[in-house]
Design an enzyme around this catalytic site. Structure first.
Site, PDB file in Angstrom:
ATOM      1  N   TRP A 139       2.196   2.877  -2.592  1.00  0.00           N
ATOM      2  CA  TRP A 139       1.770   3.791  -3.667  1.00  0.00           C
ATOM      3  C   TRP A 139       0.446   4.451  -3.281  1.00  0.00           C
ATOM      4  CZ3 TRP A 139       2.781   2.059  -9.439  1.00  0.00           C
ATOM      5  CH2 TRP A 139       4.143   1.801  -9.605  1.00  0.00           C
ATOM      6  N   ASP A 155      -6.486 -11.811  -8.352  1.00  0.00           N
ATOM      7  CA  ASP A 155      -5.379 -12.166  -9.238  1.00  0.00           C
ATOM      8  C   ASP A 155      -5.699 -11.516 -10.578  1.00  0.00           C
ATOM      9  OD1 ASP A 155      -3.573 -13.191 -10.992  1.00  0.00           O
ATOM     10  OD2 ASP A 155      -3.882 -15.292 -10.449  1.00  0.00           O
ATOM     11  N   ASP A 212       2.526  -1.917 -10.422  1.00  0.00           N
ATOM     12  CA  ASP A 212       3.846  -2.265  -9.870  1.00  0.00           C
ATOM     13  C   ASP A 212       3.891  -3.784  -9.703  1.00  0.00           C
ATOM     14  OD1 ASP A 212       6.359  -1.728  -8.835  1.00  0.00           O
ATOM     15  OD2 ASP A 212       5.657  -1.261  -6.813  1.00  0.00           O
ATOM     16  N   GLY A 239       0.788  -1.238   0.000  1.00  0.00           N
ATOM     17  CA  GLY A 239       0.000   0.000   0.000  1.00  0.00           C
ATOM     18  C   GLY A 239       0.818   1.284   0.000  1.00  0.00           C
ATOM     19  N   ASP A 295      -4.709  -6.552  -5.479  1.00  0.00           N
ATOM     20  CA  ASP A 295      -3.497  -7.357  -5.283  1.00  0.00           C
ATOM     21  C   ASP A 295      -3.891  -8.790  -4.956  1.00  0.00           C
ATOM     22  OD1 ASP A 295      -0.339  -6.421  -4.622  1.00  0.00           O
ATOM     23  OD2 ASP A 295      -0.893  -8.435  -3.936  1.00  0.00           O
ATOM     24  N   LYS A 297       5.672  -0.885 -14.119  1.00  0.00           N
ATOM     25  CA  LYS A 297       7.027  -1.407 -13.921  1.00  0.00           C
ATOM     26  C   LYS A 297       7.341  -2.384 -15.045  1.00  0.00           C
ATOM     27  CE  LYS A 297       7.833  -4.069 -10.215  1.00  0.00           C
ATOM     28  NZ  LYS A 297       8.216  -3.951  -8.808  1.00  0.00           N
TER      29      LYS A 297
HETATM   30  C1  LIG Z   1       6.465  -4.662  -5.596  1.00  0.00           C
HETATM   31  S1  LIG Z   1       4.944  -5.144  -4.925  1.00  0.00           S
HETATM   32  C2  LIG Z   1       3.988  -3.698  -5.068  1.00  0.00           C
HETATM   33  C3  LIG Z   1       4.319  -2.636  -4.069  1.00  0.00           C
HETATM   34  C4  LIG Z   1       3.306  -1.521  -4.081  1.00  0.00           C
HETATM   35  N1  LIG Z   1       3.425  -0.698  -5.264  1.00  0.00           N
HETATM   36  C5  LIG Z   1       3.457  -0.623  -2.863  1.00  0.00           C
HETATM   37  O1  LIG Z   1       3.850   0.512  -3.014  1.00  0.00           O
HETATM   38  O2  LIG Z   1       3.162  -1.075  -1.766  1.00  0.00           O
HETATM   39  C6  LIG Z   1       4.302  -6.147  -6.200  1.00  0.00           C
HETATM   40  C7  LIG Z   1       2.922  -6.677  -5.906  1.00  0.00           C
HETATM   41  O3  LIG Z   1       2.382  -7.246  -7.106  1.00  0.00           O
HETATM   42  C8  LIG Z   1       1.460  -8.214  -6.687  1.00  0.00           C
HETATM   43  N2  LIG Z   1       1.095  -9.092  -7.810  1.00  0.00           N
HETATM   44  C9  LIG Z   1       1.895  -9.907  -8.517  1.00  0.00           C
HETATM   45  N3  LIG Z   1       1.188 -10.602  -9.430  1.00  0.00           N
HETATM   46  C10 LIG Z   1      -0.099 -10.175  -9.304  1.00  0.00           C
HETATM   47  C11 LIG Z   1      -1.310 -10.529  -9.956  1.00  0.00           C
HETATM   48  N4  LIG Z   1      -1.341 -11.469 -10.918  1.00  0.00           N
HETATM   49  N5  LIG Z   1      -2.452  -9.911  -9.580  1.00  0.00           N
HETATM   50  C12 LIG Z   1      -2.441  -8.980  -8.590  1.00  0.00           C
HETATM   51  N6  LIG Z   1      -1.319  -8.617  -7.933  1.00  0.00           N
HETATM   52  C13 LIG Z   1      -0.172  -9.206  -8.280  1.00  0.00           C
HETATM   53  C14 LIG Z   1       2.192  -8.942  -5.574  1.00  0.00           C
HETATM   54  O4  LIG Z   1       1.289  -9.659  -4.746  1.00  0.00           O
HETATM   55  C15 LIG Z   1       2.888  -7.794  -4.857  1.00  0.00           C
HETATM   56  O5  LIG Z   1       2.172  -7.379  -3.730  1.00  0.00           O
END
Ligand SMILES: C[S@@+](CC[C@H](N)C(=O)[O-])C[C@H]1O[C@@H](n2cnc3c(N)ncnc32)[C@H](O)[C@@H]1O
Length: 238
Positions: free
Chosen positions: A87, A129, A153, A85, A113, A193
């Protein structure tokens, strides 16, 4: 005393910078020791703790927005891969999602997420997902209209194989881009990203057809030793 985004005081800001060394422990892999040492000595990790952000990623979106100014009062934002969270903590006040700025338009923040996210005032979080069938439709239903910003992200956990990780992240980014094509208001912004590694060319081509400007940026908060960068597409053509 100064308060961070979660209302905690930020008195840790003036701490002395001491390098923390981590000893190799039995049962811990060298790569984990290196990660722990890097984490403990990372100035952005320290800053996130001191300022009450949920993660160092918060500074990446802050730096990107300081440059491109897409998180404006009244903006409707979709954040894909929003846990934990960070962002959201940056976006909520910038878009005035809580309506705290008198006379300014009130924004809306929707985050999704795989993981549950600790609630944050002004943000609406959903566990989803984004790669499952029908995920787009769910986001569109929650949004109930157009968005001004779609940002992602999302990152799959590392497979340890560079090319596989790269292809996975491009697939996530492409899925996010298709949602953006579907829901963005004309003039809207897409931020995602990506990892440098060759396969991002097609995505760039696609974005260039749909947006007036496409830039690739590595914000200072992105670790210099990682191939991570961000693509920012502005001026959605509709
Ligand atoms: C680097 S973290 C994001 C950090 C976030 N931007 C923050 O500031 O807190 C990447 C996130 O992408 C999520 N993620 C990866 N694949 C996903 C998917 N298929 N659907 C939803 N979320 C996904 C992961 O669960 C993870 O929490």
């Amino acid at each position: 005393m100064a308060k961070g985004p979660d209302g905690k005081n930020t008195s840790g800001r003036g701490q002395r910078d001491l390098t923390v060394k981590v000893k190799t422990a039995r049962g811990r892999r060298n790569s984990s020791t290196r990660w722990l040492q890097r984490q403990l000595n990372d100035p952005y990790v320290k800053r996130a703790q001191a300022e009450g952000y949920r993660g160092r990623a918060a500074f990446k979106i802050m730096e990107l927005d300081d440059k491109f100014r897409f998180l404006v009062n009244g903006a409707r934002v979709v954040d894909l891969g929003c846990a934990p969270g960070g962002w959201a903590q940056v976006a909520v006040p910038r878009i005035n999602a809580l309506g705290e700025k008198p006379g300014k338009a009130v924004g809306r923040f929707i985050g999704v997420d795989l993981q549950e996210v600790e609630p944050l005032a002004g943000a609406e979080f959903h566990v989803l997902d984004f790669m499952e069938d029908g995920a787009d439709d769910k986001v569109k239903e929650w949004l109930g209209g157009r968005a001004d910003v779609v940002m992602s992200d999302m990152a799959a956990s590392s497979s340890g194989h560079k090319q596989t990780d790269h292809l996975r992240i491009i697939a996530l980014c492409e899925a996010a881009a298709y949602l953006a094509f579907d829901v963005l208001e004309e003039g809207g912004t897409f931020v995602s990203k990506v990892l440098a590694g060759g396969a991002e060319g097609d995505l760039q081509k696609l974005l260039k057809q749909r947006f007036t400007k496409v830039a690739n940026v590595k914000p200072p908060a992105s670790r210099p030793d990682s191939s991570e960068k961000f693509v920012i597409a502005t001026g959605f053509r509709g």
